[in-house]
Every structure is written in structure tokens, then in C-alpha cells.
Design a protein around this motif. Sequence first.
Motif, PDB file in Angstrom:
ATOM      1  N   ARG A  94      42.505  80.060  30.719  1.00  0.00           N
ATOM      2  CA  ARG A  94      43.385  79.230  31.139  1.00  0.00           C
ATOM      3  C   ARG A  94      43.088  78.868  32.654  1.00  0.00           C
ATOM      4  NH1 ARG A  94      46.313  74.878  30.411  1.00  0.00           N
ATOM      5  NH2 ARG A  94      48.167  74.497  31.671  1.00  0.00           N
ATOM      6  N   PHE A  95      42.945  79.724  33.410  1.00  0.00           N
ATOM      7  CA  PHE A  95      42.402  79.656  34.713  1.00  0.00           C
ATOM      8  C   PHE A  95      41.354  78.511  34.774  1.00  0.00           C
ATOM      9  CE2 PHE A  95      39.415  80.508  38.314  1.00  0.00           C
ATOM     10  CZ  PHE A  95      40.299  80.650  39.307  1.00  0.00           C
ATOM     11  N   GLY A  96      40.183  78.801  34.132  1.00  0.00           N
ATOM     12  CA  GLY A  96      39.091  77.653  34.275  1.00  0.00           C
ATOM     13  C   GLY A  96      39.420  76.384  33.617  1.00  0.00           C
ATOM     14  N   ALA A 101      39.285  73.349  36.064  1.00  0.00           N
ATOM     15  CA  ALA A 101      38.439  71.870  35.572  1.00  0.00           C
ATOM     16  C   ALA A 101      39.232  70.787  35.397  1.00  0.00           C
ATOM     17  CB  ALA A 101      37.708  72.238  34.261  1.00  0.00           C
ATOM     18  N   ALA A 102      40.307  70.898  34.691  1.00  0.00           N
ATOM     19  CA  ALA A 102      41.102  69.755  34.625  1.00  0.00           C
ATOM     20  C   ALA A 102      41.826  69.259  35.931  1.00  0.00           C
ATOM     21  CB  ALA A 102      42.254  70.084  33.684  1.00  0.00           C
ATOM     22  N   GLY A 103      42.003  70.007  36.993  1.00  0.00           N
ATOM     23  CA  GLY A 103      42.643  69.509  38.051  1.00  0.00           C
ATOM     24  C   GLY A 103      41.516  68.817  38.998  1.00  0.00           C
ATOM     25  N   ALA A 104      40.199  69.172  39.154  1.00  0.00           N
ATOM     26  CA  ALA A 104      39.003  68.727  39.731  1.00  0.00           C
ATOM     27  C   ALA A 104      38.679  67.276  38.993  1.00  0.00           C
ATOM     28  CB  ALA A 104      38.065  69.826  39.586  1.00  0.00           C
ATOM     29  N   LEU A 105      38.844  67.168  37.753  1.00  0.00           N
ATOM     30  CA  LEU A 105      38.407  66.016  36.912  1.00  0.00           C
ATOM     31  C   LEU A 105      39.548  64.877  37.396  1.00  0.00           C
ATOM     32  CD1 LEU A 105      37.010  66.947  33.428  1.00  0.00           C
ATOM     33  CD2 LEU A 105      36.146  65.503  35.275  1.00  0.00           C
ATOM     34  N   SER A 106      40.763  65.388  37.347  1.00  0.00           N
ATOM     35  CA  SER A 106      41.975  64.659  37.800  1.00  0.00           C
ATOM     36  C   SER A 106      41.796  64.022  39.065  1.00  0.00           C
ATOM     37  CB  SER A 106      43.247  65.315  37.339  1.00  0.00           C
ATOM     38  OG  SER A 106      44.238  64.436  37.920  1.00  0.00           O
ATOM     39  N   ILE A 143      51.398  71.070  40.123  1.00  0.00           N
ATOM     40  CA  ILE A 143      51.462  71.848  38.887  1.00  0.00           C
ATOM     41  C   ILE A 143      50.382  72.882  38.622  1.00  0.00           C
ATOM     42  CG2 ILE A 143      51.571  71.727  36.343  1.00  0.00           C
ATOM     43  CD1 ILE A 143      52.897  68.842  36.750  1.00  0.00           C
ATOM     44  N   THR A 144      48.929  72.266  39.214  1.00  0.00           N
ATOM     45  CA  THR A 144      48.035  73.159  38.884  1.00  0.00           C
ATOM     46  C   THR A 144      48.167  74.534  39.774  1.00  0.00           C
ATOM     47  OG1 THR A 144      46.683  71.858  40.573  1.00  0.00           O
ATOM     48  CG2 THR A 144      46.518  71.704  38.357  1.00  0.00           C
ATOM     49  N   GLN A 145      48.945  74.284  41.104  1.00  0.00           N
ATOM     50  CA  GLN A 145      49.071  75.395  41.925  1.00  0.00           C
ATOM     51  C   GLN A 145      49.965  76.398  41.340  1.00  0.00           C
ATOM     52  OE1 GLN A 145      46.579  75.729  44.152  1.00  0.00           O
ATOM     53  NE2 GLN A 145      47.571  75.705  46.087  1.00  0.00           N
ATOM     54  N   ASN A 146      51.011  75.771  40.645  1.00  0.00           N
ATOM     55  CA  ASN A 146      52.216  76.688  39.887  1.00  0.00           C
ATOM     56  C   ASN A 146      51.271  77.490  38.866  1.00  0.00           C
ATOM     57  OD1 ASN A 146      54.744  77.255  39.503  1.00  0.00           O
ATOM     58  ND2 ASN A 146      54.183  76.254  37.586  1.00  0.00           N
ATOM     59  N   GLU A 147      50.509  76.741  38.261  1.00  0.00           N
ATOM     60  CA  GLU A 147      49.733  77.505  37.081  1.00  0.00           C
ATOM     61  C   GLU A 147      48.965  78.623  37.684  1.00  0.00           C
ATOM     62  OE1 GLU A 147      49.462  77.475  33.769  1.00  0.00           O
ATOM     63  OE2 GLU A 147      50.458  75.646  33.344  1.00  0.00           O
ATOM     64  N   MET A 148      48.405  78.406  38.824  1.00  0.00           N
ATOM     65  CA  MET A 148      47.622  79.658  39.384  1.00  0.00           C
ATOM     66  C   MET A 148      48.308  80.931  39.461  1.00  0.00           C
ATOM     67  SD  MET A 148      44.531  78.662  39.787  1.00  0.00           S
ATOM     68  CE  MET A 148      44.423  77.435  38.300  1.00  0.00           C
ATOM     69  N   LEU A 149      49.736  80.688  39.682  1.00  0.00           N
ATOM     70  CA  LEU A 149      50.599  82.006  40.046  1.00  0.00           C
ATOM     71  C   LEU A 149      50.936  82.555  38.669  1.00  0.00           C
ATOM     72  CD1 LEU A 149      53.197  80.245  42.352  1.00  0.00           C
ATOM     73  CD2 LEU A 149      51.318  81.962  43.087  1.00  0.00           C
ATOM     74  N   HIS A 150      50.395  82.073  37.626  1.00  0.00           N
ATOM     75  CA  HIS A 150      50.794  82.732  36.391  1.00  0.00           C
ATOM     76  C   HIS A 150      49.390  83.101  35.483  1.00  0.00           C
ATOM     77  CE1 HIS A 150      54.911  81.542  36.125  1.00  0.00           C
ATOM     78  NE2 HIS A 150      54.456  80.282  36.695  1.00  0.00           N
ATOM     79  N   CYS A 151      48.452  82.285  35.776  1.00  0.00           N
ATOM     80  CA  CYS A 151      46.844  82.545  34.820  1.00  0.00           C
ATOM     81  C   CYS A 151      46.165  83.152  35.704  1.00  0.00           C
ATOM     82  CB  CYS A 151      46.759  81.444  34.327  1.00  0.00           C
ATOM     83  SG  CYS A 151      46.019  80.123  35.431  1.00  0.00           S
ATOM     84  N   GLU A 198      46.237  84.676  45.529  1.00  0.00           N
ATOM     85  CA  GLU A 198      45.784  83.979  46.926  1.00  0.00           C
ATOM     86  C   GLU A 198      44.493  83.390  46.427  1.00  0.00           C
ATOM     87  OE1 GLU A 198      45.043  88.123  48.337  1.00  0.00           O
ATOM     88  OE2 GLU A 198      46.377  87.156  47.084  1.00  0.00           O
ATOM     89  N   LEU A 199      43.435  84.189  45.758  1.00  0.00           N
ATOM     90  CA  LEU A 199      42.271  83.672  45.494  1.00  0.00           C
ATOM     91  C   LEU A 199      42.099  82.668  44.788  1.00  0.00           C
ATOM     92  CD1 LEU A 199      40.226  87.127  45.387  1.00  0.00           C
ATOM     93  CD2 LEU A 199      40.535  85.545  47.289  1.00  0.00           C
ATOM     94  N   ALA A 200      42.931  82.679  43.601  1.00  0.00           N
ATOM     95  CA  ALA A 200      43.121  81.680  42.417  1.00  0.00           C
ATOM     96  C   ALA A 200      43.742  80.312  43.220  1.00  0.00           C
ATOM     97  CB  ALA A 200      44.070  82.277  41.540  1.00  0.00           C
ATOM     98  N   LEU A 201      44.560  80.516  44.353  1.00  0.00           N
ATOM     99  CA  LEU A 201      45.371  79.362  44.798  1.00  0.00           C
ATOM    100  C   LEU A 201      44.134  78.697  45.562  1.00  0.00           C
ATOM    101  CD1 LEU A 201      48.676  80.632  45.924  1.00  0.00           C
ATOM    102  CD2 LEU A 201      48.345  78.967  44.245  1.00  0.00           C
ATOM    103  N   ALA A 202      43.305  79.343  46.365  1.00  0.00           N
ATOM    104  CA  ALA A 202      42.283  78.933  47.260  1.00  0.00           C
ATOM    105  C   ALA A 202      41.254  78.198  46.412  1.00  0.00           C
ATOM    106  CB  ALA A 202      41.564  80.034  48.093  1.00  0.00           C
ATOM    107  N   ALA A 203      40.928  78.783  45.266  1.00  0.00           N
ATOM    108  CA  ALA A 203      40.040  78.307  44.467  1.00  0.00           C
ATOM    109  C   ALA A 203      40.342  76.851  43.805  1.00  0.00           C
ATOM    110  CB  ALA A 203      39.670  79.166  43.186  1.00  0.00           C
ATOM    111  N   ASN A 204      41.880  76.800  43.323  1.00  0.00           N
ATOM    112  CA  ASN A 204      42.456  75.649  43.089  1.00  0.00           C
ATOM    113  C   ASN A 204      42.260  74.418  44.177  1.00  0.00           C
ATOM    114  OD1 ASN A 204      43.644  74.120  40.777  1.00  0.00           O
ATOM    115  ND2 ASN A 204      45.565  74.073  42.447  1.00  0.00           N
ATOM    116  N   SER A 205      42.596  74.868  45.328  1.00  0.00           N
ATOM    117  CA  SER A 205      42.800  73.769  46.474  1.00  0.00           C
ATOM    118  C   SER A 205      41.302  73.385  46.843  1.00  0.00           C
ATOM    119  CB  SER A 205      43.413  74.642  47.512  1.00  0.00           C
ATOM    120  OG  SER A 205      44.443  75.028  47.395  1.00  0.00           O
ATOM    121  N   GLY A 206      40.317  74.285  46.665  1.00  0.00           N
ATOM    122  CA  GLY A 206      38.831  73.979  46.849  1.00  0.00           C
ATOM    123  C   GLY A 206      38.408  73.043  45.761  1.00  0.00           C
TER     124      GLY A 206
END
Length: 213
Positions: A27-29, A33-38, A135-143, A149-157
Motif C-alpha cells: 500500500r505504501f508503494g 507511486a499514485a501521488g507522484a504520477l498525480s 490524503i497521501t500524507q494521511n495514508e502514510m500515517l496508516h500504511c 516520519e520517514l514515510a512522510l518524508a518519502a511521500n513529500s519527496g
Amino acid sequence: MTIAVLLPTSGPQEEPAAYGTRPDARRFGTVLAAGALSATGAFTGYTCIVKFLGDVSGFSPSAVNALFAILGAACLAGVSITGALLDRSPQTALITAVVTQTVGMLGLYASGSQPVAAAVFMVLMGGALGPVFMITQNEMLHCAPGRTELALAANSGAYDAGIAAGAVLGGLVLRLADVRGTFLSGGLLTVGACAVLLGGRLLPGSGGKKSRL
């Protein structure tokens, strides 16, 4: 000094929010991927939106300025609506935002020469810009499969990389085709984000349960 004395001392690893509530590497991946494509799709078109509104839709410079104010209001409204949607329908929040962006971008490509239609589809696109990242940042807190914090940073990047890639792609498409082509290209990339999300839903998560949208 007062803060140091009064705040409780505890390591970050002891906090409940340090790790995802439902760790799921797949789910994380998918969300990453969806956030980056969007983001790539959105900014492929958004980079050229002033030229689009002037050359294709026929708006005057003063009207374009007014439309940008409306675009900002749409983004704010989208974030506000998303807050409620996340509480009531967390399973549909992300796909709803990405589909809204897709409709807005492809609608601009198909009907952008009509001023009223262009304004409507621009509002749809703008209304989805902020919510997708939220929403993707919120998802990081779950998946998050590891620390949040590493997941949130990866999503922001990943999202920032998508913005940069979209700007570059928009410039290339503008040179090779025309300004309408930037919204077609961006819309197709956003369709790709939808496909990633739907594909992720059909596959079981790493924990054996179906992933959420």
C-alpha cells in the motif's frame, strides 16, 4: 527552559504515532507511486495554464488573474471538503481526488476553447490539487511499513519530484505539440495514477487484507 522542564521526556520510538497503524509495504508503494504520477500530471498542465487560458480559452489577462483567485478558492474548498471525507469515507478519499483531477484536466483539453467549460474544469482540477497531497500524507500515517516520519518524508519527496518532472514535461510538450497537449499529457498521467490505485485495491496487502483507497 520552561518547556524543557514541563514537557515529559520520552524517546520518539515510544510514541504511538511513530509507526503506521496498519503497516503495509505494498500500500505504501501504491500511494507513493499514485501521488507522484498525480503531481506529474497536474503540473504538466498547470505549468502552462496561463498560456492555455489566454490562447485556447480566450480570456483576457485581467480575467486570468480573477480565475487564479477562483483556482485558489477551489483548492481551499477541496481541502476543507476532504477533511470531512477522510473522516466519513476514508476508503474513497484518494481515488475521488485523483479522478476529480483527471476529469478537470481532460475536460480542459477537450472543452477548453469554451470559456465557461474551461472555468468549470479548471475549478475541478484546482479543487483536487491540495487534497491529493493531503490524503497521501494521511495514508502514510496508516500504511507506513517503518517509521512514519520517514514515510512522510518519502511521500513529500515523491510529490516534489512529480512537480519538477511535470514542469519539465509540460515545457517539452509545449515545444513539440501545443498548449492543449500539455493537458492531454497531464490527464493521461493522472489516468495512470487512477490505474495504480485501482490495481492496488485488487491486490491483497502485505498483511493479507485488501488495501484501502
